[in-house]
Design an enzyme around this catalytic site. Structure first.
Site, PDB file in Angstrom:
ATOM      1  N   ASP A 310      31.662  31.031  50.365  1.00 35.18           N
ATOM      2  CA  ASP A 310      30.753  30.909  49.224  1.00 35.18           C
ATOM      3  C   ASP A 310      29.318  30.897  49.733  1.00 35.18           C
ATOM      4  O   ASP A 310      29.019  30.292  50.768  1.00 35.18           O
ATOM      5  CB  ASP A 310      31.029  29.618  48.449  1.00 35.18           C
ATOM      6  CG  ASP A 310      32.175  29.796  47.469  1.00 35.18           C
ATOM      7  OD1 ASP A 310      32.320  30.903  46.930  1.00 35.18           O
ATOM      8  OD2 ASP A 310      32.919  28.828  47.260  1.00 35.18           O
ATOM      9  N   ALA A 382      32.387  30.374  34.978  1.00 35.00           N
ATOM     10  CA  ALA A 382      32.373  31.517  35.894  1.00 35.00           C
ATOM     11  C   ALA A 382      32.587  32.825  35.153  1.00 35.00           C
ATOM     12  O   ALA A 382      32.154  33.892  35.605  1.00 35.00           O
ATOM     13  CB  ALA A 382      33.457  31.332  36.960  1.00 35.00           C
ATOM     14  N   SER A 387      24.794  29.620  30.328  1.00 33.62           N
ATOM     15  CA  SER A 387      24.922  28.358  29.608  1.00 33.62           C
ATOM     16  C   SER A 387      23.792  28.290  28.595  1.00 33.62           C
ATOM     17  O   SER A 387      22.933  29.183  28.550  1.00 33.62           O
ATOM     18  CB  SER A 387      24.843  27.171  30.571  1.00 33.62           C
ATOM     19  OG  SER A 387      23.589  27.177  31.240  1.00 33.62           O
TER      20      SER A 387
END
Length: 692
Positions: A310, A382, A387
């Site tokens: 990541d 995801a 948002s």
């Protein structure tokens, strides 16, 4: 896990316990698990019986007695190597046991709170813990947020935050709540908690042989059988040669000599150290605060050739900070900052908090109380990659404010029959080229502007990736950022490939694709959405701070929750394989050298004259004193070399980030050549001492 416990090789307590355990391991049921050492044990028993029979018949043989003693030492030293490796694990387990207490749990039954022992809790039970309470068992926080002291497990004194609904919801039994109140759903049955499993694993009680260990054991067993057949035929050949040269058959090879010769020729060195190497690999991981669920996982780490990492927290520092608001045409920067702040009020990520703070510092926009806004907050996922918040006006209309990736906001605006400006796309592209993270803000069908987030690549990470590349390991950066941002950071970090705008499904698909192409894949994760990929990967490291689902899916758990630990795990795995390969090379080279050292010395008497000198004497290049001293010297060397190599087996061969060809060349030069030379020097010195 606390590192204060002394688990060094020269710890007196560990050495004494290992000495006792090496005698206990003489149990045939235990010895038979190691075929090579089991053969040595059988030879030790036979030689001992022959010595006792000689004593009973009044013909004690000092030579046979010494062979028997050193054969038993060989078995004991091999057991000692394994016992000392297990002893270090047991010492680690002792520190874990000390972290467990017979705690009481506050179990919720209906609307009542009932006090019960932690050992009586079952999976699915709900308990409540407040400041000062010890968490009774492993579980998931389902309500509340609290600071938790996990020093009993990790050794770190700084408290950590555990909260419901995120990727920091898993709690471990034996840790302590130091503030606030949380409700926990128990996730394990009694006796199967995380600490229970850790104790069993570090003690080696559940350590199973890895596929490579099994394959090597079969190879060593095969070599032992070949040497057994070779040694068994020697009396016939020697008998024929004695008859042909007119010498008495009494000079033929005796059973103790044949047993000693067999023990010297079979690969006892690696046979005695093989188990210790595997156990020490797990121990080295524990020292790095990583718990592996099996030796197979560590071994697989050494074979991994593709790493999925990541971006956030692994390659970069992880805390992207808002540094600027860039408005669209016709929009004031204050309007953009206001909308960005409102959409971030419930966003507890560092990025969300930084947007709130930046709007306050630059424009004096104060944070508002959430309940006063008549707002419905839309959490980030995801899948949606955005948002925001829905604000209900007095007339009943709803204003939808969203912030997220450029592509996600474009779809949002177009779905509301809006227009996505080209200049916003140009800003996004330019920021992405700089390696920044652009977040686009929109209200209904109108794009308001871009929030500029900066992410910093960790220092030294590029050099680490260069080292992995030397070992033939491909690195793949995974990020939810757009492709341009991902490309800029990938170039700065020096990774080989990247996946932009990656969803959990994309991670799983990439792992499967790499595996189909014959690669072994390692990855690291902490969330429930990482669980499928962690389970699919050959090496899946779950963060201890992550969810219970992630910890169950991975085959390793990092107690420090440090994403870069994946690189260290690979290095430990490589070191394990290098150590096993190096000592196997040394052992087999030893056997070859001992063959050329002993057989000529034994065969001196064949075809010799009255003076004992014959044509075969020319083969005795080491000029050993006698056949008896040659055999005894070889047996003594064979036993001593095992104990001398124990520190190397436990510590591991020094790791260097080099290619496989370079590692093989170094291995052959140091341990292959060294394995051939060492017996010649060692056996000659021991022979000189014996003949004094």
């Amino acid at each position: 896990m606390s590192t204060k416990l002394n688990t060094s090789l020269f710890n007196k307590k560990i050495l004494l316990q290992a000495a006792k355990d090496s005698v206990i391991k003489l149990n045939p049921a235990i010895l038979i698990k190691n075929p090579v050492i089991f053969i040595v044990a059988i030879g030790s028993v036979l030689t001992t019986i022959i010595v006792l029979m000689g004593i009973m018949q009044g013909s004690f043989s000092s030579f046979n007695f010494q062979i028997a003693v050193w054969l038993w030492f060989t078995v004991l030293f091999a057991n000692f190597a394994e016992a000392i490796a297990e002893g270090r694990g047991k010492a680690q387990a002792e520190s874990l046991r000390n972290s467990r207490t017979q705690t009481k749990a506050r179990k919720i039954m209906g609307k009542q709170e009932v006090s019960t022992f932690a050992t009586e809790l079952k999976k699915g039970d709900i308990v409540v813990c407040e400041a000062g309470d010890v968490i009774p068992s492993d579980g998931e926080v389902i309500e509340g947020i609290a600071s938790v002291d996990e020093s009993a497990i990790t050794g770190e004194s700084a408290p950590v935050i555990r909260e419901s609904g995120g990727d920091r919801s898993a709690v471990t039994g034996g840790t302590k709540v130091i503030s606030d109140q949380i409700f926990i759903r128990i996730a394990t049955e009694p006796g199967n908690t995380f600490i229970d499993r850790m104790i069993a694993l570090v003690e080696g009680a559940k350590r199973q042989k890895t596929p490579n260990e099994i394959a090597l054991s079969i190879l060593l067993s095969g070599l032992s059988i070949i040497f057994l057949l070779a040694v068994a035929t020697l009396p016939a050949f020697f008998g024929y040669s004695l008859t042909a040269s007119g010498l008495p058959m009494s000079q033929n090879l005796t059973i103790p000599v044949l047993i000693a010769l067999l023990v010297c020729l079979i690969p006892t060195t690696i046979g005695g150290l093989l188990s210790a190497i595997g156990i020490s690999g797990m121990d080295r991981l524990i020292q790095r605060n990583v718990i592996a669920t099996s030796g197979r996982a560590i071994e697989a780490a050494g074979d991994v050739d593709v790493l999925l990492l990541d971006k956030t927290g692994t390659i970069t520092l992880g805390n992207r900070m808002a540094t600027d608001f860039i408005p669209a045409e016709g929009v004031t920067v204050e309007e953009l900052a206001n909308a960005a702040q409102i959409s971030s009020l419930s966003d507890e990520t560092p990025e969300g908090r930084s947007i709130v703070i930046l709007a306050k510092e630059k424009f004096g926009i104060r944070g508002r109380e959430v309940h006063q806004l008549s707002a419905t907050f839309i959490p980030f996922t995801a899948q949606s990659r955005m948002s925001g918040v829905d604000l209900k006006a007095d007339d009943g209309s709803v204003n939808k404010i969203r912030k997220g990736s450029s592509e996600a906001i474009r779809s949002f605006v177009q779905n509301n029959n809006g227009f996505y400006p080209q200049n916003i796309q140009d800003i996004v592209i330019e920021l992405a080229r700089q390696g920044a993270t652009p977040l686009v803000v929109a209200e209904d069908k109108k794009v308001l502007g871009v929030v500029h987030l900066k992410d910093i690549v960790k220092g030294g990470i590029k050099q680490r990736f260069a080292e992995l590349r030397k070992m033939g390991i491909k690195t793949v950066m995974i990020t939810g950022d757009n492709a341009l941002t991902a490309a800029a950071i990938a170039a700065e970090a020096g990774v080989d490939d990247f996946m932009a705008e990656a969803t959990p499904e994309d991670k799983l698909r990439r792992i499967r694709t790499e595996q189909v192409n014959g690669h072994l894949v390692g990855m690291i994760g902490d969330g429930t959405n990482d669980a499928p990929a962690l389970a699919q990967a050959d090496i899946g490291i779950a963060m201890n701070t992550g969810t219970q689902a992630a910890r169950e899916a991975g085959n390793m758990v990092d107690l420090d929750s440090n994403p870069t630990k994946l690189i260290e795990v690979v290095e430990v795995g490589k070191q394990l394989l290098m150590t096993r390969g190096s000592l196997t090379t040394f052992s087999i080279a030893n056997d070859v050298a001992k063959y050329f050292a002993i057989i000529p010395a034994i065969a001196i008497a064949l075809y010799s004259g009255k003076n004992g000198i014959g044509p075969l004497s020319a083969l005795n290049i080491m000029n050993l004193g006698s056949p008896q001293s040659a055999i005894l010297s070889a047996v003594i060397f064979n036993a001593i070399i095992i104990i001398l190599l124990v520190p190397l087996a436990l510590k591991g061969v020094r790791y260097r980030p080099v290619s496989a060809n370079a590692a093989l060349s170094r291995n052959l030069l140091i341990f292959g050549l060294g394995g051939i030379i060492a017996p010649f020097i060692g056996i000659k010195l021991i022979d000189l001492l014996i003949n004094l």
